[in-house]
Design a protein around this motif. Structure first.
Motif, PDB file in Angstrom:
ATOM      1  N   ALA A 327      27.702  34.461  37.024  1.00  0.00           N
ATOM      2  CA  ALA A 327      28.161  34.918  38.216  1.00  0.00           C
ATOM      3  C   ALA A 327      29.697  34.835  38.213  1.00  0.00           C
ATOM      4  O   ALA A 327      30.481  33.924  37.844  1.00  0.00           O
ATOM      5  CB  ALA A 327      27.382  33.863  39.331  1.00  0.00           C
ATOM      6  N   ASN A 328      30.330  35.766  38.961  1.00  0.00           N
ATOM      7  CA  ASN A 328      31.955  35.859  39.043  1.00  0.00           C
ATOM      8  C   ASN A 328      32.486  35.864  37.483  1.00  0.00           C
ATOM      9  O   ASN A 328      33.800  35.354  37.625  1.00  0.00           O
ATOM     10  CB  ASN A 328      32.245  34.771  39.963  1.00  0.00           C
ATOM     11  CG  ASN A 328      31.726  34.918  41.207  1.00  0.00           C
ATOM     12  OD1 ASN A 328      31.740  35.652  41.781  1.00  0.00           O
ATOM     13  ND2 ASN A 328      31.284  33.541  41.880  1.00  0.00           N
ATOM     14  N   SER A 367      33.612  42.651  41.931  1.00  0.00           N
ATOM     15  CA  SER A 367      33.907  42.220  43.114  1.00  0.00           C
ATOM     16  C   SER A 367      35.268  42.174  43.452  1.00  0.00           C
ATOM     17  O   SER A 367      35.675  41.942  44.553  1.00  0.00           O
ATOM     18  CB  SER A 367      33.186  40.765  43.257  1.00  0.00           C
ATOM     19  OG  SER A 367      33.479  39.991  42.191  1.00  0.00           O
ATOM     20  N   VAL A 386      32.924  40.381  37.889  1.00  0.00           N
ATOM     21  CA  VAL A 386      31.621  40.814  38.064  1.00  0.00           C
ATOM     22  C   VAL A 386      31.212  40.464  39.420  1.00  0.00           C
ATOM     23  O   VAL A 386      31.309  39.492  39.804  1.00  0.00           O
ATOM     24  CB  VAL A 386      30.711  40.524  37.078  1.00  0.00           C
ATOM     25  CG1 VAL A 386      29.497  41.245  37.120  1.00  0.00           C
ATOM     26  CG2 VAL A 386      31.246  41.080  35.677  1.00  0.00           C
ATOM     27  N   ALA A 388      28.477  39.364  42.038  1.00  0.00           N
ATOM     28  CA  ALA A 388      27.380  38.597  41.804  1.00  0.00           C
ATOM     29  C   ALA A 388      26.424  38.740  43.403  1.00  0.00           C
ATOM     30  O   ALA A 388      26.819  38.804  44.127  1.00  0.00           O
ATOM     31  CB  ALA A 388      27.797  37.009  42.074  1.00  0.00           C
ATOM     32  N   ASN A 389      25.260  39.351  42.781  1.00  0.00           N
ATOM     33  CA  ASN A 389      24.078  39.659  43.735  1.00  0.00           C
ATOM     34  C   ASN A 389      23.590  38.581  44.247  1.00  0.00           C
ATOM     35  O   ASN A 389      22.661  37.937  43.627  1.00  0.00           O
ATOM     36  CB  ASN A 389      23.165  40.743  43.330  1.00  0.00           C
ATOM     37  CG  ASN A 389      22.624  41.401  44.468  1.00  0.00           C
ATOM     38  OD1 ASN A 389      21.901  40.897  45.387  1.00  0.00           O
ATOM     39  ND2 ASN A 389      22.155  42.841  44.377  1.00  0.00           N
ATOM     40  N   SER A 395      24.005  39.161  38.209  1.00  0.00           N
ATOM     41  CA  SER A 395      25.672  39.516  37.848  1.00  0.00           C
ATOM     42  C   SER A 395      25.376  40.341  36.750  1.00  0.00           C
ATOM     43  O   SER A 395      25.309  40.050  35.609  1.00  0.00           O
ATOM     44  CB  SER A 395      26.625  38.309  37.793  1.00  0.00           C
ATOM     45  OG  SER A 395      26.489  37.540  38.571  1.00  0.00           O
TER      46      SER A 395
END
Length: 417
Positions: A327-328, A367, A386, A388-389, A395
């Motif tokens: 994530a991120n 993002s 990236v 993050a859903n 991600s």
């Protein structure tokens, strides 16, 4: 007394030894080829093990409840595919080791026979030398020559015979050492093979569990198959719209770049300056060695045509690869270039287009964007983050490579993890 018959026998033995050495060199060459193949397979096996470790970390770190059944099936299917490849590679390694073990066992048997022959021959020479060791017998052997030329040849033969005795002694030591090395190698190969067999047993048990889990998930969604099929078709339509949007942006990027050069007649291709040509050549020369756009990731979505996992009647042609990452995660440029376009996709997230001569790399589902249009960037430079859903717990970075307006499969361009 040393005689000419002995000379002939010694010559035959030397020829036999030469033939053996040629055979040995040939078998050694085969051994090297097998060793290189084993190294190649081991590198592939380690890569698959690393990939499975990354899959577990990146795709299974979130609770199952956070993911849809379709996403879970995709994750399991991907893991199953990697696991099957791991088992196949390990089987190849074990089979190659079996061939190497058999070859070494045959070589050891052959070496034992050769060692016995060398020792027997050496013992016979020692006895013969003892019987004719006196200086008088050597002198008589020389004096009994019919002429000077024959005497000279006999003198040379005496020297050769002495040297040959020494060579035999050295050969016995070498063969003994070679035999010891082969025995150690053989034991190591047997241990390695047993280890691979055990690892494959574990991998097969894990594969069985994953296949069972996938079957249970497939069964659980059968009652709602119509709903999932509708979702898949909708996603396919959205992907087609995304492809259309990106293709339009690629054409616009090429047209805008060509307009600056004053040459607008070329369609679908960049008009390259000498600097752009050099950059294109450098990009091409790095095929298979480009750095990854994220520090840690696995290619969950492959390039090209694929059937839906839940509905075989639905196929989709993917122009991107989708890299699952943390994530991120930071997104990094895979090569030197210029930011040609930054665009927020319809019903989507920002994308960055980076030009590398006649090549373009596209980074999607971001993002954050940390560069602006026209920026010159370096390999490995962070250009964004990236997305993050939170709903799916994923991600995923969408990544593409174009040469002019033709999309390419990015996977062969990236370095092996």
């Amino acid at each position: 007394m040393i005689n000419e018959k002995s000379h002939r026998n010694m010559t035959i033995k030397k020829l036999t030894y030469i033939v053996f050495m040629l055979g040995f060199l040939f078998s050694t060459a085969i051994g090297f080829a097998q060793s290189n193949k084993q190294k190649e397979l081991e590198a592939q096996r380690q890569q698959k093990l690393k990939e499975i470790k990354l899959i577990n970390a990146l795709l299974y770190s979130k609770k199952k409840e956070q993911k849809s059944a379709i996403t879970l099936i995709e994750d399991i299917n991907y893991k199953v595919s990697v696991r099957k490849n791991l088992i196949r590679i390990t089987n190849e390694q074990a089979n190659l080791l079996t061939r190497e073990i058999n070859s070494n066992q045959n070589e050891i048997a052959s070496l034992k026979t050769q060692l016995k022959e060398l020792k027997d021959d050496y013992a016979a020479m020692v006895v013969k030398s003892y019987k004719s060791k006196s200086e008088q017998s050597k002198v008589m052997f020389l004096l009994s020559s019919s002429n000077f030329q024959q005497a000279y040849k006999r003198l040379q033969y005496i020297k050769q015979y002495s040297n040959y005795q020494k060579e035999q002694g050295v050969a016995i030591k070498a063969k003994t050492k070679e035999l010891e090395v082969l025995n150690v190698q053989l034991n190591k190969q047997k241990e390695d093979k047993q280890k691979l067999i055990e690892e494959n047993r574990v991998a097969k048990r894990e594969l069985e569990g994953e296949l069972k889990q996938r079957e249970e998930l497939m069964t659980s969604i059968k009652s709602e198959m119509g709903k999932f099929t509708a979702q898949i078709k909708k996603k396919k339509q959205e992907a087609a719209q995304l492809d259309k949007e990106i293709d339009r942006l690629i054409k616009e990027t090429i047209a805008a770049a060509n307009k600056k050069t004053g040459k607008t007649s070329a369609k679908g291709k960049f008009v390259e300056t000498p600097e752009a040509k050099k950059l294109s050549a450098n990009f091409e020369s790095n095929r298979g060695r480009l750095g990854w756009p994220v520090s840690r990731g696995v290619i969950k979505g492959k390039f090209g045509k694929r059937r839906s996992l839940t509905d075989n009647s639905i196929t989709q042609n993917y122009k991107s690869i989708y890299i699952a990452t943390d994530a991120n995660s930071d997104v990094k440029a895979v090569f030197n270039g210029v930011v040609a376009q930054i665009h927020v996709m319809k019903r989507g997230n920002p994308a960055i287009f980076v030009r590398h001569g006649s090549y373009l790399t596209v980074y999607m589902n971001l993002s954050e964007v940390k560069v602006k249009k026209g920026d010159k960037i370096k390999t490995g430079q962070v250009i964004g983050k990236v997305f993050a859903n939170k709903l799916s717990g994923e991600s995923l970075l969408g990544f593409r490579i174009y040469k002019n307006d033709q999309v390419l499969n990015p996977e062969p361009w990236l370095a092996k993890y």
